[in-house]
Design a protein around this motif. Structure first.
Motif, PDB file in Angstrom:
ATOM      1  N   LEU A   1       0.824  -1.206   0.000  1.00 14.76           N
ATOM      2  CA  LEU A   1       0.000   0.000   0.000  1.00 14.76           C
ATOM      3  C   LEU A   1       0.862   1.261   0.000  1.00 14.76           C
ATOM      4  CD1 LEU A   1      -2.785  -1.111   2.503  1.00 14.76           C
ATOM      5  CD2 LEU A   1      -2.925  -0.977   0.013  1.00 14.76           C
ATOM      6  N   TRP A   2       1.952   1.251   0.752  1.00  7.97           N
ATOM      7  CA  TRP A   2       2.843   2.415   0.819  1.00  7.97           C
ATOM      8  C   TRP A   2       3.467   2.686  -0.548  1.00  7.97           C
ATOM      9  CZ3 TRP A   2       4.307   5.961   4.545  1.00  7.97           C
ATOM     10  CH2 TRP A   2       5.415   6.737   4.231  1.00  7.97           C
ATOM     11  N   LEU A   3       4.008   1.650  -1.182  1.00  8.39           N
ATOM     12  CA  LEU A   3       4.735   1.860  -2.430  1.00  8.39           C
ATOM     13  C   LEU A   3       3.817   2.135  -3.616  1.00  8.39           C
ATOM     14  CD1 LEU A   3       7.611  -0.713  -1.988  1.00  8.39           C
ATOM     15  CD2 LEU A   3       7.741   1.782  -1.845  1.00  8.39           C
ATOM     16  N   ARG A   4       2.531   1.907  -3.480  1.00  2.55           N
ATOM     17  CA  ARG A   4       1.597   2.330  -4.526  1.00  2.55           C
ATOM     18  C   ARG A   4       1.479   3.843  -4.555  1.00  2.55           C
ATOM     19  NH1 ARG A   4      -3.421  -1.931  -4.050  1.00  2.55           N
ATOM     20  NH2 ARG A   4      -2.312  -3.681  -4.968  1.00  2.55           N
ATOM     21  N   ARG A   5       1.635   4.490  -3.405  1.00  4.30           N
ATOM     22  CA  ARG A   5       1.488   5.944  -3.313  1.00  4.30           C
ATOM     23  C   ARG A   5       2.815   6.686  -3.353  1.00  4.30           C
ATOM     24  NH1 ARG A   5      -1.423   8.333   1.351  1.00  4.30           N
ATOM     25  NH2 ARG A   5      -1.386  10.100  -0.036  1.00  4.30           N
ATOM     26  N   CYS A   6       3.891   6.051  -2.873  1.00  3.62           N
ATOM     27  CA  CYS A   6       5.161   6.752  -2.687  1.00  3.62           C
ATOM     28  C   CYS A   6       6.244   6.193  -3.599  1.00  3.62           C
ATOM     29  CB  CYS A   6       5.608   6.633  -1.232  1.00  3.62           C
ATOM     30  SG  CYS A   6       4.413   7.315  -0.081  1.00  3.62           S
ATOM     31  N   ARG A   7       7.249   7.037  -3.854  1.00  6.06           N
ATOM     32  CA  ARG A   7       8.351   6.639  -4.727  1.00  6.06           C
ATOM     33  C   ARG A   7       9.287   5.637  -4.068  1.00  6.06           C
ATOM     34  NH1 ARG A   7       9.945  11.108  -8.617  1.00  6.06           N
ATOM     35  NH2 ARG A   7       8.113  12.410  -8.672  1.00  6.06           N
TER      36      ARG A   7
ATOM     37  N   GLU B   1      14.355   5.297   3.261  1.00  2.34           N
ATOM     38  CA  GLU B   1      15.122   5.725   2.092  1.00  2.34           C
ATOM     39  C   GLU B   1      14.860   7.206   1.810  1.00  2.34           C
ATOM     40  OE1 GLU B   1      15.763   4.754  -2.651  1.00  2.34           O
ATOM     41  OE2 GLU B   1      14.403   3.519  -1.476  1.00  2.34           O
ATOM     42  N   TRP B   2      13.619   7.646   1.980  1.00  2.00           N
ATOM     43  CA  TRP B   2      13.283   9.044   1.771  1.00  2.00           C
ATOM     44  C   TRP B   2      14.041   9.936   2.753  1.00  2.00           C
ATOM     45  CZ3 TRP B   2      10.444  12.548   4.851  1.00  2.00           C
ATOM     46  CH2 TRP B   2      10.086  13.733   4.212  1.00  2.00           C
ATOM     47  N   LEU B   3      14.073   9.538   4.026  1.00  2.00           N
ATOM     48  CA  LEU B   3      14.826  10.307   5.018  1.00  2.00           C
ATOM     49  C   LEU B   3      16.324  10.325   4.701  1.00  2.00           C
ATOM     50  CD1 LEU B   3      13.088   9.214   8.325  1.00  2.00           C
ATOM     51  CD2 LEU B   3      13.046  11.492   7.294  1.00  2.00           C
ATOM     52  N   TRP B   4      16.857   9.178   4.266  1.00  2.00           N
ATOM     53  CA  TRP B   4      18.268   9.089   3.915  1.00  2.00           C
ATOM     54  C   TRP B   4      18.607  10.030   2.749  1.00  2.00           C
ATOM     55  CZ3 TRP B   4      22.477   7.220   6.086  1.00  2.00           C
ATOM     56  CH2 TRP B   4      23.616   7.076   5.316  1.00  2.00           C
ATOM     57  N   ARG B   5      17.762  10.039   1.733  1.00  2.00           N
ATOM     58  CA  ARG B   5      18.013  10.930   0.593  1.00  2.00           C
ATOM     59  C   ARG B   5      17.918  12.391   1.003  1.00  2.00           C
ATOM     60  NH1 ARG B   5      16.084   8.404  -4.977  1.00  2.00           N
ATOM     61  NH2 ARG B   5      16.456   6.216  -4.496  1.00  2.00           N
ATOM     62  N   TRP B   6      16.989  12.715   1.900  1.00  2.00           N
ATOM     63  CA  TRP B   6      16.845  14.089   2.383  1.00  2.00           C
ATOM     64  C   TRP B   6      18.126  14.519   3.084  1.00  2.00           C
ATOM     65  CZ3 TRP B   6      12.090  15.849   5.765  1.00  2.00           C
ATOM     66  CH2 TRP B   6      12.070  17.229   5.851  1.00  2.00           C
TER      67      TRP B   6
ATOM     68  N   TRP C   1      21.196  14.590   0.371  1.00  2.00           N
ATOM     69  CA  TRP C   1      21.126  15.638  -0.634  1.00  2.00           C
ATOM     70  C   TRP C   1      20.951  17.035  -0.032  1.00  2.00           C
ATOM     71  CZ3 TRP C   1      17.001  12.963  -4.180  1.00  2.00           C
ATOM     72  CH2 TRP C   1      17.572  11.836  -4.782  1.00  2.00           C
ATOM     73  N   ALA C   2      20.669  17.099   1.263  1.00  2.00           N
ATOM     74  CA  ALA C   2      20.452  18.368   1.972  1.00  2.00           C
ATOM     75  C   ALA C   2      19.266  19.148   1.378  1.00  2.00           C
ATOM     76  CB  ALA C   2      21.709  19.226   1.974  1.00  2.00           C
ATOM     77  N   ARG C   3      18.353  18.425   0.788  1.00  2.00           N
ATOM     78  CA  ARG C   3      17.097  19.017   0.329  1.00  2.00           C
ATOM     79  C   ARG C   3      16.039  17.918   0.346  1.00  2.00           C
ATOM     80  NH1 ARG C   3      16.424  17.690  -5.233  1.00  2.00           N
ATOM     81  NH2 ARG C   3      18.386  17.024  -6.140  1.00  2.00           N
ATOM     82  N   ARG C   4      14.816  18.329   0.454  1.00  2.00           N
ATOM     83  CA  ARG C   4      13.719  17.367   0.603  1.00  2.00           C
ATOM     84  C   ARG C   4      13.320  16.791  -0.750  1.00  2.00           C
ATOM     85  NH1 ARG C   4       7.757  18.811   2.822  1.00  2.00           N
ATOM     86  NH2 ARG C   4       6.965  16.701   2.755  1.00  2.00           N
ATOM     87  N   PRO C   5      13.465  15.481  -0.937  1.00  2.00           N
ATOM     88  CA  PRO C   5      13.033  14.865  -2.207  1.00  2.00           C
ATOM     89  C   PRO C   5      11.526  14.672  -2.232  1.00  2.00           C
ATOM     90  CG  PRO C   5      13.946  13.198  -0.774  1.00  2.00           C
ATOM     91  CD  PRO C   5      14.099  14.510  -0.056  1.00  2.00           C
ATOM     92  N   ALA C   6      11.004  14.477  -3.421  1.00  2.00           N
ATOM     93  CA  ALA C   6       9.572  14.189  -3.554  1.00  2.00           C
ATOM     94  C   ALA C   6       9.270  12.842  -2.930  1.00  2.00           C
ATOM     95  CB  ALA C   6       9.175  14.193  -5.023  1.00  2.00           C
ATOM     96  N   LEU C   7       8.185  12.773  -2.189  1.00  2.00           N
ATOM     97  CA  LEU C   7       7.813  11.525  -1.538  1.00  2.00           C
ATOM     98  C   LEU C   7       6.744  10.789  -2.344  1.00  2.00           C
ATOM     99  CD1 LEU C   7       7.931   9.534   0.825  1.00  2.00           C
ATOM    100  CD2 LEU C   7       6.282  10.963   2.008  1.00  2.00           C
ATOM    101  N   PHE C   8       5.723  11.510  -2.744  1.00  2.00           N
ATOM    102  CA  PHE C   8       4.593  10.873  -3.428  1.00  2.00           C
ATOM    103  C   PHE C   8       4.807  10.832  -4.929  1.00  2.00           C
ATOM    104  CE2 PHE C   8       2.819  12.542   0.518  1.00  2.00           C
ATOM    105  CZ  PHE C   8       2.291  11.367   1.045  1.00  2.00           C
ATOM    106  N   ARG C   9       4.211   9.834  -5.559  1.00  2.00           N
ATOM    107  CA  ARG C   9       4.268   9.706  -7.011  1.00  2.00           C
ATOM    108  C   ARG C   9       3.427  10.822  -7.641  1.00  2.00           C
ATOM    109  NH1 ARG C   9       6.265   4.768  -8.584  1.00  2.00           N
ATOM    110  NH2 ARG C   9       6.309   3.186  -6.967  1.00  2.00           N
TER     111      ARG C   9
END
Length: 61
Positions: free
Chosen positions: A32-38, A43-48, A51-59
Motif C-alpha cells: 500500500l505504501w509503495l503504490r502511493r510513494c516513490r 530511504e526518503w529520510l536518507w536521501r533528504w 542531498w540536503a534538500r527534501r526529495p519528492a515523496l509521493f508519485r
C-alpha cells in the motif's frame, strides 16, 4: 488470548502463527505504501539527509 508465559515455552505453531501474521501485515503495508510513494520512508529520510534538500515523496498523479 495471548500465549502468556516465557517465550521459550511457547509452542512452535504459536510462534509460526505470530511470525506469519507480522509478515503479512508488513507485506500489506509495504504494498500500500509503495503504490502511493516513490520509495520507503527510511530511504526518503536518507536521501533528504544526503542531498540536503527534501526529495519528492509521493508519485505524480
Amino acid at each position: 488470548m495471548g500465549p502468556g508465559g516465557v517465550p521459550d515455552h511457547w509452542p512452535e505453531t504459536m510462534v509460526a502463527a505470530i511470525v506469519g501474521a507480522v509478515l503479512a501485515v508488513q507485506w500489506l503495508w509495504s504494498v500500500l505504501w509503495l503504490r502511493r510513494c516513490r520509495q520507503g520512508p527510511l530511504e526518503w529520510l536518507w536521501r533528504w539527509a544526503a542531498w540536503a534538500r527534501r526529495p519528492a515523496l509521493f508519485r505524480a498523479s
